[in-house]
Motif scaffolding. Sequence first.
Motif, PDB file in Angstrom:
ATOM      1  N   MET A   1       0.827  -1.204   0.000  1.00  0.00           N
ATOM      2  CA  MET A   1       0.000   0.000   0.000  1.00  0.00           C
ATOM      3  C   MET A   1       0.867   1.262   0.000  1.00  0.00           C
ATOM      4  N   THR A   2       1.909   1.276   0.836  1.00  0.00           N
ATOM      5  CA  THR A   2       2.785   2.446   0.909  1.00  0.00           C
ATOM      6  C   THR A   2       3.510   2.666  -0.409  1.00  0.00           C
ATOM      7  N   ALA A   3       3.931   1.570  -1.059  1.00  0.00           N
ATOM      8  CA  ALA A   3       4.618   1.692  -2.347  1.00  0.00           C
ATOM      9  C   ALA A   3       3.706   2.313  -3.396  1.00  0.00           C
ATOM     10  N   THR A   4       2.437   1.889  -3.400  1.00  0.00           N
ATOM     11  CA  THR A   4       1.466   2.449  -4.350  1.00  0.00           C
ATOM     12  C   THR A   4       1.245   3.930  -4.087  1.00  0.00           C
ATOM     13  N   LEU A   5       1.091   4.282  -2.821  1.00  0.00           N
ATOM     14  CA  LEU A   5       0.909   5.686  -2.462  1.00  0.00           C
ATOM     15  C   LEU A   5       2.130   6.521  -2.847  1.00  0.00           C
ATOM     16  N   SER A   6       3.310   5.951  -2.699  1.00  0.00           N
ATOM     17  CA  SER A   6       4.540   6.666  -3.056  1.00  0.00           C
ATOM     18  C   SER A   6       4.595   6.941  -4.552  1.00  0.00           C
ATOM     19  N   ILE A   7       4.213   5.945  -5.352  1.00  0.00           N
ATOM     20  CA  ILE A   7       4.194   6.123  -6.810  1.00  0.00           C
ATOM     21  C   ILE A   7       3.181   7.196  -7.199  1.00  0.00           C
ATOM     22  N   LEU A   8       1.992   7.133  -6.591  1.00  0.00           N
ATOM     23  CA  LEU A   8       0.966   8.139  -6.873  1.00  0.00           C
ATOM     24  C   LEU A   8       1.427   9.531  -6.465  1.00  0.00           C
ATOM     25  N   PHE A   9       2.119   9.623  -5.331  1.00  0.00           N
ATOM     26  CA  PHE A   9       2.615  10.907  -4.856  1.00  0.00           C
ATOM     27  C   PHE A   9       3.595  11.526  -5.858  1.00  0.00           C
ATOM     28  N   VAL A  10       4.557  10.741  -6.309  1.00  0.00           N
ATOM     29  CA  VAL A  10       5.540  11.249  -7.274  1.00  0.00           C
ATOM     30  C   VAL A  10       4.840  11.689  -8.560  1.00  0.00           C
ATOM     31  N   TRP A  13       2.752  14.930  -7.814  1.00  0.00           N
ATOM     32  CA  TRP A  13       3.603  16.109  -7.615  1.00  0.00           C
ATOM     33  C   TRP A  13       4.226  16.544  -8.945  1.00  0.00           C
ATOM     34  N   SER A  14       4.653  15.577  -9.750  1.00  0.00           N
ATOM     35  CA  SER A  14       5.220  15.886 -11.066  1.00  0.00           C
ATOM     36  C   SER A  14       4.181  16.525 -11.978  1.00  0.00           C
ATOM     37  N   SER A  15       2.928  16.154 -11.787  1.00  0.00           N
ATOM     38  CA  SER A  15       1.864  16.665 -12.654  1.00  0.00           C
ATOM     39  C   SER A  15       1.723  18.178 -12.575  1.00  0.00           C
ATOM     40  N   GLY A  16       2.202  18.781 -11.476  1.00  0.00           N
ATOM     41  CA  GLY A  16       2.109  20.231 -11.355  1.00  0.00           C
ATOM     42  C   GLY A  16       2.914  20.943 -12.423  1.00  0.00           C
ATOM     43  N   TYR A 227      -0.505  17.392  -2.545  1.00  0.00           N
ATOM     44  CA  TYR A 227      -0.431  17.898  -1.177  1.00  0.00           C
ATOM     45  C   TYR A 227      -1.013  16.885  -0.186  1.00  0.00           C
ATOM     46  N   GLY A 228      -2.149  16.277  -0.549  1.00  0.00           N
ATOM     47  CA  GLY A 228      -2.774  15.307   0.358  1.00  0.00           C
ATOM     48  C   GLY A 228      -1.912  14.083   0.576  1.00  0.00           C
ATOM     49  N   LEU A 229      -1.339  13.561  -0.510  1.00  0.00           N
ATOM     50  CA  LEU A 229      -0.484  12.385  -0.386  1.00  0.00           C
ATOM     51  C   LEU A 229       0.803  12.698   0.361  1.00  0.00           C
ATOM     52  N   TYR A 230       1.278  13.941   0.240  1.00  0.00           N
ATOM     53  CA  TYR A 230       2.481  14.326   0.982  1.00  0.00           C
ATOM     54  C   TYR A 230       2.258  14.146   2.480  1.00  0.00           C
ATOM     55  N   TRP A 231       1.164  14.693   2.987  1.00  0.00           N
ATOM     56  CA  TRP A 231       0.906  14.617   4.428  1.00  0.00           C
ATOM     57  C   TRP A 231       0.586  13.198   4.874  1.00  0.00           C
TER      58      TRP A 231
END
Length: 309
Positions: A1-10, A13-16, A227-231
Motif C-alpha cells: 500500500m505504501t509503495a502504491t501511495l509513493s508512486i501516486l505521490f511522485v 507532484w510531477s503533474s504540477g 499535497y494530500g499524499l504528501y501529508w
Amino acid sequence: MTATLSILFVACWSSGFIGAKLGAGSAEVPTLLMWRFLPLAVVLVPIVGLSARRRNTMPTPRALGRQVVIGMLSQSGYLLSVYWAVDLGVNTGTTALIDGIQPLVAAALLGPVLGVAVPRMQWVGLVIGLGGVAMVTAADAGAGASAPWWAYAIPFLGMVSLVASTFVQQRAPTSVPPLQALAIHCSTSAIVFTTLAFASGAAAPPSVNTFWIALLWLIVLSTFGGYGLYWLLLRRIGITSVNTLMFLIAPVTAVWGALMFGESFTPFTALGLAVGILAVIVVTRVDNRPKKQDEGTDSCPARASITSR
C-alpha cells in the motif's frame, strides 16, 4: 500500500509542472493561477473556518500573519516563478530539478541559521546537486530550447522563495494544522494572483477547452493529490523518506515532458539527472543515521515548508 501511495505521490507532484506547461499556451500566467486558486479559496475557507470554530482552533492574528507570509513565499512566489519559466520555454524537467535541490540548499544554508549542525556530506551533496542542475540546464539550453538565457534564472528565484518560507516556518513558535495552513495559503495566492490578473487586464478566462482541462488537472492532481499524499506519507514513512521521493520528481517530469510535449531529453540530460539523484543518496545517507527525533514532524530544515504544486 505504501509503495502504491509513493508512486501516486511522485506522479501527482510531477503533474504540477506538466499542468503548468499544459496551461501555458492557453492563457496568461496570472490568469491561469488566479482561476486555479480562486475556486480553492472559495471552497476551503468556509469549510476550514467552520471546523476551526467548532474545535476552537482558530489561529491567532500573529499565527495567521505568519502563515500569510509563508503562503506568499512558498506558494505565490514559488508558483509564479515556475509558471513564468515554463511559459518562457524552460523545460519542465529542468524546472523540476532546480526546485528539487531546494531541500539541499535549505539544509546547508538554514542549518547554521537555525542552530542545526550541518554535516560535511550535506555540503558535498549540495555541490553535487548544483552540478546536476548545471548539466541539465546546459543540455536544455543547448538542445535549441525556445527560452531566452535569462529565463533559466527564474526557477532559482522560486527556489530562493521556498528557502525563505522554510526559514519563516522554522521560526514559528507554534504549528498550524495542515488543512488550515492550506486554506490560508490558497486564499493568499487567490488574492495575489487575482490582483495581478486584474492589473494586467487578463482576469477573464479564455473559452478554449485546454485552459479548463489544465485547471482541472492542477486542482485535482497537483493540489489535492500531491499535497494530500504528501501529508499522508509523512505520517506513514517520515520526512526523510518523503524527501527522498521528492528527488524522483525531476526525472519523472523530464520523461513526462519529453513524451507529452516533445521536450528535449538527451543523454547529457539523463546524466545530469543521475548526478542529481547521486546528491540525494549522499544527503540521505547522512539523514538516515540513528537519531532520537520524531520523523513525523516538520523539524527538519530541509523541507519544512511544502507548497501545493
